[in-house]
Scaffold this motif. Structure first.
Motif, mmCIF file in Angstrom:
data_model
loop_
_atom_site.group_PDB
_atom_site.id
_atom_site.type_symbol
_atom_site.label_atom_id
_atom_site.label_comp_id
_atom_site.label_asym_id
_atom_site.label_seq_id
_atom_site.Cartn_x
_atom_site.Cartn_y
_atom_site.Cartn_z
ATOM 1 N N ARG A 320 -57.965 -4.633 3.571
ATOM 2 C CA ARG A 320 -57.902 -2.790 4.776
ATOM 3 C C ARG A 320 -56.888 -2.033 3.242
ATOM 4 O O ARG A 320 -55.598 -2.354 3.246
ATOM 5 C CB ARG A 320 -56.814 -3.602 5.961
ATOM 6 N N VAL A 321 -57.868 -0.790 4.263
ATOM 7 C CA VAL A 321 -56.757 0.253 3.099
ATOM 8 C C VAL A 321 -55.665 0.824 3.862
ATOM 9 O O VAL A 321 -55.588 1.057 5.319
ATOM 10 C CB VAL A 321 -57.461 1.871 2.947
ATOM 11 N N VAL A 331 -56.225 7.355 -9.369
ATOM 12 C CA VAL A 331 -55.942 6.601 -7.594
ATOM 13 C C VAL A 331 -55.965 5.474 -7.195
ATOM 14 O O VAL A 331 -56.256 4.050 -7.805
ATOM 15 C CB VAL A 331 -57.110 7.399 -6.570
ATOM 16 N N ARG A 332 -54.903 5.107 -6.767
ATOM 17 C CA ARG A 332 -54.291 3.650 -6.021
ATOM 18 C C ARG A 332 -53.922 3.811 -5.034
ATOM 19 O O ARG A 332 -53.964 4.485 -4.117
ATOM 20 C CB ARG A 332 -52.963 3.777 -6.790
ATOM 21 N N VAL A 333 -55.406 2.682 -4.303
ATOM 22 C CA VAL A 333 -55.444 2.281 -3.497
ATOM 23 C C VAL A 333 -54.396 1.080 -3.038
ATOM 24 O O VAL A 333 -54.927 0.148 -3.468
ATOM 25 C CB VAL A 333 -56.673 1.714 -2.985
ATOM 26 N N ARG A 334 -53.684 1.312 -2.251
ATOM 27 C CA ARG A 334 -52.600 0.191 -1.772
ATOM 28 C C ARG A 334 -53.870 -0.566 -0.418
ATOM 29 O O ARG A 334 -54.007 -0.152 0.555
ATOM 30 C CB ARG A 334 -50.986 0.600 -1.068
ATOM 31 N N MET A 335 -53.291 -1.597 0.007
ATOM 32 C CA MET A 335 -54.663 -2.681 0.474
ATOM 33 C C MET A 335 -53.616 -3.903 0.940
ATOM 34 O O MET A 335 -52.868 -4.654 0.672
ATOM 35 C CB MET A 335 -55.632 -3.050 0.399
ATOM 36 N N ALA A 338 -55.705 -10.893 1.771
ATOM 37 C CA ALA A 338 -56.263 -12.032 1.701
ATOM 38 C C ALA A 338 -54.104 -12.272 2.714
ATOM 39 O O ALA A 338 -53.624 -13.463 2.187
ATOM 40 C CB ALA A 338 -56.120 -12.829 1.077
ATOM 41 N N GLY A 339 -53.694 -11.735 3.317
ATOM 42 C CA GLY A 339 -52.665 -11.644 3.870
ATOM 43 C C GLY A 339 -51.328 -11.404 2.744
ATOM 44 O O GLY A 339 -50.114 -11.053 3.441
ATOM 45 N N SER A 340 -51.760 -10.463 2.006
ATOM 46 C CA SER A 340 -50.725 -9.697 1.043
ATOM 47 C C SER A 340 -51.326 -8.086 1.437
ATOM 48 O O SER A 340 -52.077 -7.429 1.478
ATOM 49 C CB SER A 340 -50.715 -9.732 -0.462
ATOM 50 N N ASP A 341 -49.916 -7.336 2.266
ATOM 51 C CA ASP A 341 -50.065 -5.947 1.945
ATOM 52 C C ASP A 341 -49.942 -5.267 1.051
ATOM 53 O O ASP A 341 -49.214 -4.049 1.148
ATOM 54 C CB ASP A 341 -49.174 -5.346 3.294
ATOM 55 N N SER A 342 -49.378 -5.529 0.228
ATOM 56 C CA SER A 342 -49.557 -4.935 -1.179
ATOM 57 C C SER A 342 -50.412 -5.078 -2.647
ATOM 58 O O SER A 342 -50.231 -4.506 -3.729
ATOM 59 C CB SER A 342 -47.464 -5.578 -1.832
ATOM 60 N N PHE A 343 -51.459 -5.343 -1.980
ATOM 61 C CA PHE A 343 -52.591 -5.147 -3.276
ATOM 62 C C PHE A 343 -52.682 -3.904 -3.324
ATOM 63 O O PHE A 343 -53.237 -2.762 -2.662
ATOM 64 C CB PHE A 343 -53.600 -6.508 -2.539
ATOM 65 N N THR A 344 -52.853 -3.688 -4.805
ATOM 66 C CA THR A 344 -53.387 -2.799 -5.367
ATOM 67 C C THR A 344 -54.526 -2.769 -6.073
ATOM 68 O O THR A 344 -54.691 -3.520 -6.965
ATOM 69 C CB THR A 344 -51.952 -1.894 -6.045
ATOM 70 N N GLY A 359 -56.971 2.699 6.903
ATOM 71 C CA GLY A 359 -56.975 2.121 8.247
ATOM 72 C C GLY A 359 -58.885 1.898 7.962
ATOM 73 O O GLY A 359 -59.713 0.825 8.698
ATOM 74 N N GLU A 360 -59.211 2.068 6.865
ATOM 75 C CA GLU A 360 -61.226 1.670 5.956
ATOM 76 C C GLU A 360 -60.751 0.249 5.860
ATOM 77 O O GLU A 360 -60.155 -0.687 5.141
ATOM 78 C CB GLU A 360 -61.316 2.543 5.391
ATOM 79 N N GLU A 361 -61.651 -0.693 6.665
ATOM 80 C CA GLU A 361 -62.285 -2.268 5.704
ATOM 81 C C GLU A 361 -63.102 -1.673 5.331
ATOM 82 O O GLU A 361 -64.025 -1.505 5.008
ATOM 83 C CB GLU A 361 -62.511 -3.028 7.243
ATOM 84 N N LEU A 362 -63.110 -2.940 4.143
ATOM 85 C CA LEU A 362 -63.474 -2.948 2.778
ATOM 86 C C LEU A 362 -64.046 -4.078 1.777
ATOM 87 O O LEU A 362 -62.772 -4.682 2.390
ATOM 88 C CB LEU A 362 -63.736 -1.300 1.501
ATOM 89 N N PHE A 363 -64.699 -4.137 1.272
ATOM 90 C CA PHE A 363 -64.660 -5.500 0.365
ATOM 91 C C PHE A 363 -63.897 -5.334 -0.794
ATOM 92 O O PHE A 363 -64.303 -3.739 -1.588
ATOM 93 C CB PHE A 363 -65.799 -5.802 0.255
ATOM 94 N N VAL A 364 -62.577 -5.886 -1.906
ATOM 95 C CA VAL A 364 -62.052 -5.914 -3.040
ATOM 96 C C VAL A 364 -62.879 -7.367 -4.095
ATOM 97 O O VAL A 364 -63.233 -8.070 -2.813
ATOM 98 C CB VAL A 364 -60.973 -6.227 -3.036
#
Length: 377
Positions: A320-321, A331-335, A338-344, A359-364
């Protein structure tokens, strides 16, 4: 020496592996008799190399440099310069140039007098001093400022004077202790290239200390990453960035994503890791225990993809973005992943390219090759 000749010299030294200028052999250092600031330093530096000692404050890098310079004495072990032990050799007899962060220029002397000082204490004739000083100042592009005093110059110009003073007596080794730390970002980056080009043109050996990993990556042939008095990894800039051997190096060098997990299986160079979210990914087994052990997955933000990901991708995680930050070229997208809220994730910026919204949900997704299973954080 021409730049090509200097590069060829360094390449030859690296191939034959015998042209060692500096050796740290089992070196330890303690100030209070209990805590080892440097625990067991074993390091060889070849002629013509640019080696950086990199690490956080208190990691032992500056103490190691000061022992090589002669301003500190090893508690245990030995330091060799060109095969000769430096034990009981005072600093001024070591044939080593030194550049400090605070420049250490004499304010009452002119630029030319500052640069000439190492020659005068060595008994070099006045005529030879004049020739060498002019050559050194021209090298750092300060030939027209020889009669100024340090107080009349900018920080960058003073640092050039300090560099010229370290080079003027043609030492076989130059040590630099955080020499650019007092400069602003733009001037610091410019001086990084200046020093790198001087090193290449002269073919001298430089040992450089910094806590700035970007500076180390830009300038060095090899980097020794220090932490807690120990070299965690000694490698080329590319090797450190692409193949860190443990979680400390992965986090200290460049930006890094980390996800904790449990090793479920190991097959050759790959392993399967179950994340806290229950999802499973494939990774390179770099520094792990056996099946059931904890691990930390490490991968660079630019190695993660958020577009064109099919459902069959082996390392596909839901996210989730949280925010997007514009940096000009990317552009850095912070998401939250897997339980980490600082995934970049780093996305190259292109006009008209859709940027994920908060708020957008997507796959990495990322490849197993780009995902390293390391020691748990």
């Amino acid at each position: 020496m021409a730049m090509a000749d200097a590069a060829a010299k360094r390449g030859t030294s690296a191939q034959n592996g015998s042209d060692i200028l500096v050796t740290f052999n089992g070196v330890q250092k303690t100030y209070d008799g209990e805590i080892l600031v440097v625990k067991d330093l074993n390091l060889e530096i070849k002629r013509g190399e640019f080696v950086t000692m990199l690490g956080p404050s208190g990691s032992g890098k500056t103490t190691s440099l000061m022992m090589l310079a002669g301003f500190e004495v090893p508690t245990h072990g030995e330091i060799l310069l060109d095969g000769r032990s430096l034990r009981n050799v005072p600093p001024h007899q070591r044939d080593i140039g030194m550049v400090f962060q605070n420049y250490a220029l004499f304010p009452h002397m002119t630029v030319a007098e500052n640069v000439a000082f190492p020659l005068s204490v060595r008994g070099v004739s006045k005529s030879e001093q004049t020739t060498r000083v002019r050559k050194a100042l021209d090298m750092v592009k300060l030939g027209a400022m020889e009669n100024r005093r340090p107080g009349q110059m900018s920080g960058g110009q003073q640092q050039r004077v300090a560099l010229a003073r370290a080079l003027v007596f043609e030492p076989q080794l130059v040590l630099m202790d955080e020499p650019l730390g007092a400069l602003d970002k733009q001037l610091r980056e410019h001086m990084q290239l200046e020093i790198k080009h001087i090193h290449e043109s002269l073919g001298i050996t430089i040992v450089y200390v910094t806590h700035d990993q970007g500076e180390a990556l830009t300038m060095s042939d090899r980097i020794a990453v220090f932490n807690d008095g120990i070299i965690q990894q000694l490698d080329s800039p590319t090797g450190l960035y692409e193949c860190p051997r443990n979680s400390f190096v992965a986090h200290f060098i460049g930006e890094n994503n980390a996800l904790p997990g449990i090793v479920e299986s190991v097959s050759g160079e790959l392993c399967s890791v179950r994340l806290a979210s229950g999802e499973t990914v494939q990774a390179r087994a770099v520094n792990i225990g056996g099946v059931g052990s904890k691990t930390s997955l490490s991968f660079r933000p630019e190695k993660v993809h958020i577009e064109g990901i099919g459902p069959d991708h082996p390392n596909r995680l839901h996210g989730r973005v949280n925010e997007t930050i514009y940096y000009g070229d990317h552009v850095r997208v912070r998401m939250t992943v897997a339980g980490s809220d600082s995934f970049t994730v780093k996305m190259r910026f292109r006009a008209g390219r859709a940027v994920p919204l908060p708020g957008e949900e997507l796959f990495v997704a990322f490849t197993a090759e780009d995902c390293l299973a390391l020691d748990p954080i």
